[in-house]
Each structure stands twice: as C-alpha cells, then as structure tokens.
Scaffold this active site. Structure first.
Site, PDB file in Angstrom:
ATOM      1  N   ILE A  59      10.674  -6.622 -10.165  1.00 39.44           N
ATOM      2  CA  ILE A  59       9.492  -5.909 -10.649  1.00 39.44           C
ATOM      3  C   ILE A  59       9.797  -5.036 -11.854  1.00 39.44           C
ATOM      4  CG2 ILE A  59       8.335  -5.917  -8.412  1.00 39.44           C
ATOM      5  CD1 ILE A  59       9.322  -3.068  -7.960  1.00 39.44           C
ATOM      6  N   ASP A  69      11.706  16.122 -16.429  1.00 39.11           N
ATOM      7  CA  ASP A  69      11.159  14.907 -17.066  1.00 39.11           C
ATOM      8  C   ASP A  69       9.855  14.506 -16.387  1.00 39.11           C
ATOM      9  OD1 ASP A  69      10.919  12.800 -18.763  1.00 39.11           O
ATOM     10  OD2 ASP A  69      12.309  11.499 -17.693  1.00 39.11           O
ATOM     11  N   GLU A 128      18.565  -4.195 -12.308  1.00 41.90           N
ATOM     12  CA  GLU A 128      17.229  -4.675 -11.978  1.00 41.90           C
ATOM     13  C   GLU A 128      16.641  -3.915 -10.799  1.00 41.90           C
ATOM     14  OE1 GLU A 128      17.088  -9.323 -13.221  1.00 41.90           O
ATOM     15  OE2 GLU A 128      18.364  -8.827 -11.506  1.00 41.90           O
TER      16      GLU A 128
END
Length: 945
Positions: free
Chosen positions: A588, A707, A595
């Site tokens: 995804i 963040d 990944e």
C-alpha cells in the site's frame, strides 16, 4: 511488452504528420549512416517570436491504455554554429497533447492542447557532424477515444526523424498456479498499481481469488492469494498432475504426493488417501495420512496372588501383549465372574478394583471385597484406539453397558446435581445409551422403601424439590439400544445442605462485603488527600499545564534514545510478534525504510485483525535497523483512541517489521482531496476534534510531535482520525530553504512555528501552531498550505505578519481559532486542552457554524483573479479551467456553447450546474473563481492582504 499504436518513420510521412498552422515545418529527405530518411524540419533561427506547430493525425487509444509513451528521434543544431545575429535561436522544442472523442480533421486550436514536456537534446549537431537524439516521454490520465500529439517550435533549428507511440502491457503469465491475462499497464499519480484478478489452473483451488498487480512499466508484482493443487494432485511446473499409483495427497496444499503409509492399499492415480488393508484400521483421532494399525494380541502371563494379603483381596498382574498392532495407546480392562453350582454370573458392584477395572494403563490391579468359598474367574483384555472398529464390524458378543462411577457435582438445601460414567468398553459398542435413576430418603424403616425413578438421556441430572439437611440413596442403571442392561450401580448416599448452614454462609458473605466497602472508602479518602497535596506543591514552571484539563497523567514519555542499547527500549515498550502470525496481503505504499503492506495479524487465542506492516528493506545497517525500530519504541508508550495503535514488532528474526492498526482511508490530506466538497463543516470539525484530543494526550505525556500535518493523520472507515508518524528527531539545517532533514528526506517548514525555525524551540506550543495549519488543510479539503510559494517566501510572509486566509465556506469561529494558533507569541497560543474544549462547544452548538468567515477569491491560488500566472488575462476557457484544476470540464463548457471568457463572466451558479458540474466542491470552486474574475480592479498578490 510494447504495443505499437502508430509508428512514424520514413514511410508515408505525410499521412502521419500534418502541418496545420504555419508551414515553416517542411518535409526533407536526409541521409544518415547511408540510409535515406524523411524528416520534418524547421530552422527560422533569425526571426523573432517563432511559434511553429506540427500536429499528428488522430491516434485512436486502446480502451485500457490510459498511459502511452512517445519516443522521439530528432536532431537539433547548435545555435553557435550560425554566427552572430541569431540571438533568438533556441535549442529545445515542446511536446503537447490533446484528447478528443472524434477526428477533427485539420481543425486546430492551440488552447485545446496541454503541454507534456520540453524536449532538449543530449547531443547538439554542429556544422561538420550530425547527432541523432532519442528521447521518450509519457502522456498519462488519458480517458477519451483518442488523442493528438503536437510539436511546437519557438525558434530552434530542429529535424524530427521519427515518432513512435506505444503503450505497455503486463504479459499473460502463470504465477503460483494462477493464470493472469495480458493486461494493459495503466495508472497515474493516484494509482501506480493496477489490480488484476486471476483464475486457478485446472485441478487447483484457492481460499481467496488470486490477485496480482501490474505496474506502469509492464511488470507483475505482489501476487496475493496463492492457488494450491487439489487433494490427489501435485504441482508440476505451472500445472497440477495426478498422484501416481501408490502415492496420495490428502489436502489442497503446495506439498508433493506422498507414498501410501504402512498397511494401506495402493489405489489408482489421483488418490486423496490410502484406505486400510483388510484387518487394519485407523482410529477416529488418527490422521488420514497416517498408517493403519492392527488389533493388539491378548495380554501375556496373567497371574493372581493372594499371599500376604488380607482375606477377600488378591493382586492380578500380567505382561503387555506381544503384538500391539503398531500403536502405543494400549489400555486394559478386567472382567470378573463368580461361579456357584456350575453357574457363572457377573461379580456385581460389590467388588472393588484399585486403581480401576477399565481404561488401565498399568499391568496390575488390586481386587478386594471378594467372598470366601466362591470361585472367581478374571479376564484381562487389551484394547487400543482401533479396537472399537473391530468390535463394530465383526459382530462379536455384546456386553451390556455398566455404570463405572457416580459423583456429586453441586448441592444446596433443596437439590443435588449428580453425574456418572459408563464403562468405556460397553459405551463404544452401543453408542445409543439411556439411563434410569432411582433415589429415596435414607431412614430406618426397612419394611417400607419408596423410590422415585427418572428416565434420562444424558449421564447427569439435577434432582430438585428435596428436603433440607436430608440424606438420599441414589442408584443408576444404564440400558443399551436393544434394551439390555449391565445392572444397577451400587447405591450411594448424598446429603442436601441444611438451612442453618446457608444462614451462616449468608452472614459471612454479608460481613465480607461490608468490610470491602469500608476499605474502599478509606482508600478513596487517602487518594483525594494526596491529590490535594500534590496540587498545592505544583510550582510556577508547570503553568502551561496548570488548569485541571491539562494535568499530566501518571505516565510520562521516555525518549528511547536515552537508552544505551536501543534494543532494550524496543523490548520494554513493544510486544514481540512471531512472523508466522503475520500475513502480508498487498503493498500500500513505501516508507522511509522499506515497503508498507496491508495484512492480517492472527495471534494465539485472538481474532484476525487488519494491520499495516512496515518492513525494513534488505541490505540495512545496524544503525538503520535501530532507527527503524525507534518509532515502535515511541508508539508503544501511547494508548489513546486518536493515536495510531502499535500491535507489535518483529525483531528476533532477519526481517524486522513494525505492525500497527490498519486505517482503511489512508492519509487525511489525500482522502480530503479525493472527496473535495463531500463533507459538511460539522463533519470536518469532528475530524479536527479527534486530532486535537490525540495531541492533548501527547502534550500531557510531555511528548512534542514536531511534524504534525494532515499527511501524518490517518483516517479509518468511520472517519476517526489518528495521529501517526513518530519518527526520528529532526535537525534544522542552516540553509536558505530552512527544512528539517532526516535520513528519509526533507520536511517542509510551512507547518512549523517561527520560533522552531529560528531558535529550535520545539514545545507543545509549536505543535499548536502546526495544528492550526492542519485545521486550514482540513477546512480547505487538503489544499497545500501557502500554495506554490517557496519556503523562503513562506518564512518572509510569516515574519511580515501574513497569515493564511480563510478557506471557502469556513465557519468564522473555526478560522478565529486558527489565527489564535498562529500567534507570534507562543505563550499566548491556546493549549490543546483549550482547543478540545472549544471544539466540543462548537460541536454541541451547530448553529455557531453558520457564520462564514470572509473569503477573498483573489488571494487563493486555487481561485485566481482576473489573469493567468503571468499577469495577463486568460485567453481561453480551457486555459482558465486548467488554472483552477478543473480542466475535466472543458468539454462541458464547449458543448454548452460557452467558448469565450465573456460568456463565462455571465454565468451563475445554476448555469454551472446545468452544464454538468455536480460535485459541491467543484461547483463552489468554479463559482468563486468567476466571482474573482468579475473584479477587474487589479491582481492582488498574497502579500497584499
């Protein structure tokens, strides 16, 4: 695999490329490496303002090819080779495209074309040499029946030798016994992988439909749902073949056929199991893949000894059978007969056996309660797990069922709950057994005996309506399906509880409960006193968290980087998961270290849950591994419904993984962009409330996120938002763009508070500033903060007191909260507890959201005012629609006859809806843009607000 749609080389060039505007492009014949080529060329380098166009004929598109590649072979002459007086000479030209549902012939409108790329040569042709360049570009997101390509020359000396247009496919293939058809590779920015369903090859099956993904480059990746050969078949290359005679396979799996086990028959090809040979059996609990067993022989050397034993007692002993049939579940049963006057009868229930008479695993048993002057015959039988099969199929004599034991399960003052067992040997021979239970009060009147008889189907009963404190005698008799019985059990005595006993128990329970309540009250009083004292001791340094809603919890965040060995922090804060409990399903995304997969977590004793799996790419260093797992050390400390939940980590195996809960709708910014205009302000406010609650929790844990942005907020199917991305600490680099640098890339500063940029002051107050930017992103449906301004321009604007304007349809109360979050003085910004309280009040009073903040369409880049990016008025409807990212409606305007900007300015909201603009967000974007176009005063920059 490359499928050519059209090829333009040296044959029939005039039917392929058509000069449709100015005829400076000419057809020439050239010789290159001894071969003759036709070329289209233009070389007006001494004339100013060149705008020469060359367009192809109509190229029909394959219905599935949404992305095509354009390969160009060309030469470009060096401008320096022309000498002086050629200041307008260029060394590049442009590639354009335009979609259409029909061939428009020689009709040509530049406004209908969109630019694909600027083509520049790798090698420039000089006077005495010629260099042929080859460049490939792609055109994506094609959706109509065909398209045109066009080449624009703005003053270069260029010759085009060939143009080849093609698309790519993933070839037909067989993977994991699944057949996948040839598939056109297509996709775009939002979809880089195309999911393709396959079918299992003949004699193969799969629990889920096999799937695979076709990449944009025509490659197959990430197969999901492996097919497996059916029982009786094994894999042979890309097919399933029958098991050979003498071999079998019992289930659908990837394993090979196995030889038939011992004592089984060898059947024809394709066997799913091998049946037992005559005289051999499998028990019900034996696997179908196992060998068959024979019946055990009789026990050996049976002896009876009564020496040195009390009267009426003897010891039986024997040796195991010589042949066990290949099994190790051998048990023994002892049968007794008493013979009198040449007649033998079962010994009855008086005889006692130690340890038992049935199911013995030892080779000795003690027998007692024997009467003197009688002959007893004892028989010992050996049984195994397959003995019952022999009994059921050979018609041997049947022994009536017999009650082995009876026991008390539960009792009170008026009832008794009892259960009993049946001799295993008789039970297996007659599976249909019912029972008769008889009970009576125990008294001294021996001349009167009254029984109550119950007929039962189960080996348990609850006898009710009994007298308190009374003894009862109970016996049970078992009957087989043919009506035979093995005799009644020995009459056993059970007694109900008395009322006095229950009263005492009640008093004890009441006293215990009262004492527990008093103890709980004392504990509560002590806790309240201690809390009061802790409030009194709070110092002035805690002022930021001094109100009741901002009190810090008992747990405080611990920085994993303070551990000398980072692996200790991982073990302390995260749960280790075995890789066998994790199933990867689909790629995804790609994270900083590898990944990211969607998958399933199935732990022992737990239901399957959907999870996201972050992986560490091969070839990592130990430093990268520690950095990768540090995020898990952080996440593992948080437990809140609006913080992404860590399921666990895999650290003790080669491939490290971080497993978190799976959020179906992905990142918040992209989700909002994909659903522009589909949510009300009330729904958006609910999302923000969840984010604020998660940040409130983090601030109370003394954790600064650093963040916070919509891209780092994840959304599930219920639109619940959760804070994520607890990565590495960032170091502010001394560079003009002022971005934070991590090993995975740079984070833009447009979400960062001024003091964090200037002085590295990261606090909960700087997170509040970032939250204000997130509010703007949400209310603007994922729009990029500060639009296309550079980082330097953003910092300059903020220092000059510029703040982002209110998004369209943003409630005034929400925009005022944004401005409070963006106060220059960080001590004056609201706390997250204050933000949660305010959002709760707004959600409880939906009417407060009806007042909309002032919106100036001239300020927002997404809604330009009267001109294009260069300050000049829009020259066409298509140019205007493209500037506001609504170019998908060009055909709607054209079909409606709206072909000039003057007509656009006359349109109202209802007119826009009539031409086919239905989505609320798109309708508002176009309507507000027209509102900005009508204001012809001047073009305002974003700094003029």
């Amino acid at each position: 695999v490359e499928r050519c749609v059209i090829t333009m080389m040296f044959f029939l060039p005039l039917t392929v490329l058509v000069c449709v505007v100015w005829f400076q492009w000419e057809v020439h014949q050239r010789t290159l490496n001894g071969s003759q080529f036709y070329t289209y060329q233009v070389c007006n380098v001494e004339e100013r303002e060149q705008d020469n166009w060359l367009r192809t004929t109509f190229i029909q598109r394959h219905p599935s090819a949404s992305r095509v590649f354009v390969e160009l072979k060309f030469i470009v002459r060096d401008c320096n080779s022309f000498g002086e007086g050629t200041l307008t000479c260029k060394e590049t030209f442009n590639l354009f495209t335009s979609e259409s549902d029909a061939d428009v012939g020689t009709t040509f409108r530049k406004g209908q074309f969109r630019k694909v790329a600027t083509i520049a040569p790798d090698e420039i042709t000089k006077r005495n040499e010629m260099h042929l360049n080859t460049e490939t570009r792609y055109v994506e997101n094609l959706s109509r029946k065909g398209f045109y390509l066009a080449f624009q020359d703005i003053g270069a000396c260029v010759a085009i030798f060939s143009v080849r247009v093609f698309y790519k496919t993933c070839p037909a293939t067989v993977k994991s016994l699944a057949v996948f058809p040839e598939t056109v590779a297509r996709g775009g920015e939002k979809q880089v992988l195309r999911e393709v369903s396959g079918t299992c090859v003949e004699n193969a099956e799969s629990e889920e439909q096999p799937r695979i993904y076709c990449t944009l480059d025509g490659e197959w990746v990430v197969p999901v749902g492996q097919c497996q050969c059916k029982p009786g078949f094994e894999e042979a290359e890309d097919s399933c073949r029958e098991c050979q005679p003498g071999f079998f396979k019992a289930d659908a799996s990837s394993s090979k056929c196995e030889p038939c086990p011992d004592n089984t028959q060898r059947l024809n090809p394709g066997a799913s199991f091998c049946p037992c040979m005559a005289g051999f059996y499998r028990a019900h609990t034996d696997p179908i893949t196992g060998p068959c067993s024979g019946l055990p022989s009789a026990p050996k050397d049976l002896e009876a000894t009564s020496n040195h034993l009390p009267a009426g007692k003897l010891l039986l002993s024997w040796n195991p059978p010589e042949y066990t049939g290949g099994r190790d579940d051998i048990t023994y049963s002892v049968l007794c007969q008493r013979c009198e006057s040449f007649e033998c009868k079962p010994c009855g229930e008086k005889i006692r056996y130690d340890p038992a008479s049935m199911g013995l695993t030892v080779t000795r048993v003690s027998v007692s309660e024997l009467d003197a002057h009688f002959n007893y015959t004892f028989t010992v039988e050996a049984h195994s797990g397959v003995s019952v099969l022999r009994i059921n199929t050979t018609g041997l004599p049947f022994y009536p069922p017999r009650i082995a034991s009876m026991r008390l399960v539960e009792r009170d003052s008026t009832s008794l709950s009892l259960s009993w067992d049946v001799s295993p040997r008789q039970l297996v021979q007659s599976p249909s057994v019912h029972y008769e239970l008889a009970y009576r009060k125990k008294d001294n009147k021996l001349d009167v005996t009254t029984y109550v008889v119950l007929k039962l189907e189960r080996s348990s009963v609850k006898i009710s309506d009994l007298a308190p404190g009374t003894a009862y005698l109970v016996k049970v008799q078992a009957f087989s399906s043919d009506g035979s019985s093995g005799g009644s059990s020995v009459e056993e005595q059970f007694e109900t509880l008395s009322d006095e006993h229950l009263n005492k128990t009640g008093v004890i329970l009441t006293s215990a409960v009262g004492g527990a309540i008093m103890l709980l009250l004392v504990i509560v009083i002590l806790v309240l006193c201690r809390r009061s004292n802790s409030h009194a001791r709070q110092g002035p340094e805690d002022a930021y968290f001094s109100n009741p809603e901002q009190l810090k919890p008992l747990k405080t965040y611990v920085d994993p980087h303070t551990y000398e060995d980072p692996n200790i922090a991982v073990l302390k804060f995260a749960t280790e998961i075995h890789p066998s409990h994790i199933t990867k399903q689909k790629v995804i995304g790609a994270g900083e270290f590898g990944e990211v997969y969607r998958g399933i977590l199935k732990g022992p004793g737990r239901k399957e849950v959907a999870v996201a799996i972050k992986t560490l790419k091969p070839g990592y260093t130990e430093k990268q591994r520690q950095d990768f797992l540090s995020e898990a050390s952080i996440m593992g400390q948080f437990t809140h419904q609006n913080i992404i939940r860590l399921e666990g980590v895999v650290t003790k195996f080669k491939h490290a993984m971080i497993v978190t809960e799976y959020m179906e709708n992905g990142a918040l910014d992209r989700y909002l962009r994909d659903h522009d205009g589909e949510f009300t302000s009330y729904q958006l406010l609910g999302m923000l409330r969840g984010i604020a609650a998660g940040m409130k929790y983090l601030s109370e844990m003394s954790y600064v996120h650093r963040d916070l942005a919509a891209r780092n907020i994840l959304v599930n199917t219920t639109l619940e938002c959760k804070v994520s991305d607890f990565g590495l600490s960032r170091v502010l680099e001394d560079e003009p763009e002022g971005t934070y640098t991590t090993s995975g890339g740079k984070i833009p500063i447009r979400w960062t508070a001024p003091e964090a940029i200037a002085y590295r002051k990261f606090t909960s107050a700087s997170d509040v500033w970032s939250f204000g930017i997130v509010m703007w992103e949400v209310m603007a449906f994922g729009e990029r903060p500060y639009w296309d301004m550079s980082n330097h321009e953003v910092m300059k604007a903020i220092n000059e007191a510029f703040r982002l304007p209110a998004p369209m349809d943003c409630p005034s109360a929400v925009y005022q909260l944004m401005l409070q979050c963006w106060l220059q003085d960080r001590s004056k910004r609201p706390r997250f507890g204050d933000i949660v309280s305010l959002l709760d009040k707004l959600l409880r009073s939906p009417d407060s959201l009806k007042t909309i903040a002032d919106f100036d369409p001239r300020v927002s880049i997404r809604l330009p005012s009267t001109s294009g990016s260069d300050g000049s008025p829009f020259r066409s409807v298509s140019e205007w629609l493209e500037s506001i990212k609504m170019n998908q409606y060009v055909e709607n305007f054209t079909l409606a006859g709206v072909i000039s900007m003057d007509q656009v300015l006359q349109m109202k909201t209802e007119d826009i809806r009539k031409i086919g603009v239905r989505l609320p967000g798109h309708l508002k974007r176009i309507a507000y843009s027209i509102l900005g176009l009508k204001d012809q005063t001047s073009t305002l920059s974003v700094f003029a607000v």
